[in-house]
Design an enzyme around this catalytic site. Structure first.
Site, short mmCIF file in Angstrom:
data_model
loop_
_atom_site.label_atom_id
_atom_site.label_comp_id
_atom_site.label_asym_id
_atom_site.label_seq_id
_atom_site.Cartn_x
_atom_site.Cartn_y
_atom_site.Cartn_z
N GLU A 19 -5.53 18.13 19.95
CA GLU A 19 -4.59 18.83 19.08
C GLU A 19 -4.77 20.35 19.09
O GLU A 19 -3.79 21.09 18.99
CB GLU A 19 -4.75 18.32 17.62
CG GLU A 19 -4.34 16.88 17.42
CD GLU A 19 -2.83 16.67 17.54
OE1 GLU A 19 -2.07 17.65 17.42
OE2 GLU A 19 -2.41 15.52 17.76
N SER A 79 -1.05 -27.21 -33.57
CA SER A 79 -2.32 -27.48 -34.23
C SER A 79 -3.49 -26.68 -33.66
O SER A 79 -4.57 -26.66 -34.26
CB SER A 79 -2.65 -28.98 -34.13
OG SER A 79 -1.72 -29.73 -34.89
#
Length: 683
Positions: free
Chosen positions: A94, A365
């Site tokens: 690069e 319940s």
């Protein structure tokens, strides 16, 4: 008069002198201007850049549960944790003069500018690593002169403000490698399933070639083209002295082991729990969506991956395949800390993302233990007797409430609290709330962690006010925790990308009930799994002491319960108003609960419930409610708060003129006797 003309040479010399002065002055002015510009740029802060990073959600054991990135997967790491070979390969291909220049490679720049002028277009690029970083961080990718000028100024600022290593580190974490992988770490994991610091020379050269054309040079798409690019980079590394020719040959010959790409979508782990985490992050802790998805957060959760997997497998194995509308919710917590260990919010996340663990339904319940806990703190004992028979209750002046027992079955006799809990007797429950007053039950529920609004009416005893499975589970955790409430915790900490702790959660216990009352209730709730109890059908699948309570309505089936180590709640029902078949579908809540508890605690030995100080145990004759003697045919062991136990002996079974001989209760301090009592058949 004669005119004397100036010699041409002298005139040229004077002109040259003026030109030199002009050039020198221009250079001085230009130098001064450049100096001023540099000083100005040095003094100006760089634009704020939000670098999107991948947020990671961790399970309790450190495993990665999920990553959040929405197409931009980036995990920032310091340059010291990136393989030197990848850095060398990147520089070689690069920007080979990266460490020598000050942001611009003038030779490449002049060449590119010449070609651009010839073609009257911005076709050529000569961007250095610093220029690329400036463009990626702050600018668009448009090829315009305006963007080029801004890029140049930002490049200078980057060089003035950061060292070469800092610039390189930012670049290596910013660059795109294809397949949603941004930065070296995400790229290494995506292509090779390893960390960036562990890359070989061959792998580094392969990765360094991808950013030139992420889709064109991806080894997943065209391996031969990627290998050709790898060879070019290896040659560049040799040219720059980063590696030798022999190392380059070895690297090119090395067989690359690419990470297998699954063609089918992976099965999501704990999807309902992950949604719950996202909701907490944004709504409880106030972290905005962008920071959550792209902020590189590390979110540490309480989820136990092993328990979660077992929960999902058990749910999938038990829900009928021919009835896809039947839904489920399961949540499990550590009662001592409130840590959520497992969460299943439905049978199929792909079909429905609605989390039923947070949905509110009538608990039936399974709400009764909340009321009985209040009763045990307000004059009731485990031996409080009331008659189970059809009863009409009047409240609020002239309003009537007529409850009934399941199946119309009544004892038509006096029963105690243990029998009422064991058989889920509704008449006993409503008589209890009538004695206490519904508001006292509402207050007890709130102390235990139930936040949903509850109507203070007699039917509250039978669970008519909707609550979520998570709320009910939290209330049961307080009972298991000897009356100390803990808030459910799913996230232990959140760190930002810099390691700063944004959120930290620690268990906080709050007294919610008398520990003796909670211990007595726990003992009574164990009877649910005894013969004749509503949970007896699954007792054979349980190999440890458990306490719990079933619950059912026309549309819901519940079982909540716990051991000293784990509390869990299972709900079964339909999203729409469709009744639950109690025999076939309702039973599944019990079956899933029992199988999950055993599987979740498989590697942990059975643990008995401890009794706190202030508890006494005596044998009772269940028919008379008095202390049992050796002559009583069916004595039962009861626990009482000290001073509330019966004082009279049963004489119903004594021979004439014989004094009662009391039964000696077991030594509650002896582990083995208590264990023997637990495993005694019929108990």
């Amino acid at each position: 008069m004669e005119v004397i003309r100036e010699a041409p040479l002298i005139r040229y010399l004077r002109w040259a002198k003026k030109f030199v002065k002009f050039v020198i002055l221009s250079l001085l002015c230009a130098s001064f201007a450049i100096l001023l510009m540099i000083l100005y740029l040095r003094s100006q802060p760089l634009p704020e850049a939000f670098i999107k990073q991948t947020t990671t959600i961790y399970a309790a054991n450190g495993e990665v549960l999920d990553t959040m990135h929405r197409g931009e997967n980036r995990i920032i790491v310091p340059i010291s944790e990136i393989a030197p070979s990848l850095i060398d390969a990147t520089i070689a291909i690069e920007d080979r003069t990266f460490r020598e220049h000050y942001g611009f490679d003038w030779r490449r720049l002049v060449k590119a500018a010449y070609i651009d002028v010839i073609h009257m277009d911005l076709e050529q690029g000569a961007s250095t690593i610093t220029q690329q970083l400036a463009r990626n961080l702050y600018l668009s990718l448009d090829k315009t002169w305006d963007r080029k000028i801004k890029e140049a100024l930002l490049t200078i600022q980057l060089e003035l403000n950061y060292s070469k290593d800092a610039i390189l580190g930012m670049y290596m974490n910013q660059i795109y490698y294809g397949h949603s992988a941004y930065g070296a770490q995400a790229a290494a994991q995506t292509y090779f399933g390893k960390d960036a610091k562990d890359l070989t020379v061959a792998e580094s050269a392969m990765l360094a070639g991808i950013p030139k054309g992420p889709s064109y040079y991806s080894p997943f798409i065209d391996f031969e083209r990627a290998k050709s690019r790898q060879k070019l980079i290896l040659d560049a590394m040799v040219r720059d002295g980063a590696i030798t020719e022999k190392q380059a040959e070895q690297a090119f010959a090395e067989k690359l082991h690419l990470k297998e790409r699954k063609t089918e979508a992976a099965v999501e782990r704990a999807p309902y729990f992950r949604d719950y985490i996202a909701n907490l992050v944004k709504n409880k802790y106030g972290i905005d969506e962008e920071l959550f998805i792209h902020g590189g957060l590390k979110i540490h959760t309480t989820l136990d991956p092993v328990m979660q997997k077992k929960a999902e497998e058990i749910v999938a194995a038990n829900l009928p395949k021919d009835n896809p509308n039947l839904q489920v919710a399961l949540v499990a917590m550590d009662p001592n800390t409130g840590y959520i260990k497992a969460m299943v919010g439905g049978r199929d996340y792909k079909q429905s993302q609605y989390n039923r663990v947070l949905g509110k339904r009538q608990p039936g319940s399974s709400f009764k233990p909340v009321m009985y806990l209040a009763a045990l703190q307000n004059g009731y004992t485990p031996l409080t007797m009331m008659k189970s028979e059809p009863t009409v209750f009047t409240y609020d002046g002239n309003k009537q409430y007529i409850p009934s027992n399941f199946g119309g079955r009544y004892a038509n006799a006096m029963i105690n609290m243990r029998e009422a809990i064991k058989t889920s007797d509704n008449i006993y429950a409503v008589k209890t709330i009538d004695f206490l007053g519904p508001q006292k039950v509402v207050e007890q529920a709130q102390k235990l962690g139930i936040e949903s609004p509850l109507l203070a009416v007699p039917s509250l005893a039978l669970g008519t006010s909707p609550v979520s499975p998570l709320e009910l589970n939290t209330a049961y955790a307080a009972i298991a925790n000897k009356g100390e409430a803990v808030k459910p915790i799913a996230i232990t900490s959140i760190e930002d990308s810099q390691g700063n702790v944004l959120v930290e959660e620690k268990p906080v216990k709050t007294p919610a009930a008398d520990p003796v009352a909670a211990a007595l209730l726990t003992n009574l709730m164990q009877s649910v799994f005894d013969r004749g109890g509503t949970g007896y059908r699954v007792a054979g699948e349980l190999n440890r002491p458990v306490a719990g309570k079933t619950g059912s309505t026309d549309y819901d089936a519940w079982l909540s319960g716990f051991t000293p180590q784990l509390v869990s709640t299972v709900w079964i029902g339909y999203d729409k108003n469709q009744k639950v078949d109690d025999v076939k579908e309702g039973y599944l809540s019990k079956k899933i609960w029992a199988q999950f508890m055993e599987a979740a605690l498989k590697d942990q030995p059975p643990t008995l419930f401890d009794m706190p100080a202030g508890v006494v145990s005596v044998y009772i004759d269940p028919h008379s409610g008095k202390l049992a003697t050796e002559n009583c045919p069916d004595p039962q062991l009861f626990y009482f708060a000290s001073g509330t136990e019966p004082q009279e002996y049963c004489t119903d079974h004594l021979p004439a003129n014989q004094a009662p001989t009391p039964l000696k209760p077991p030594d509650t301090s002896s582990f083995w006797q208590r264990m023997g009592s637990w495993w005694k058949p019929g108990e």
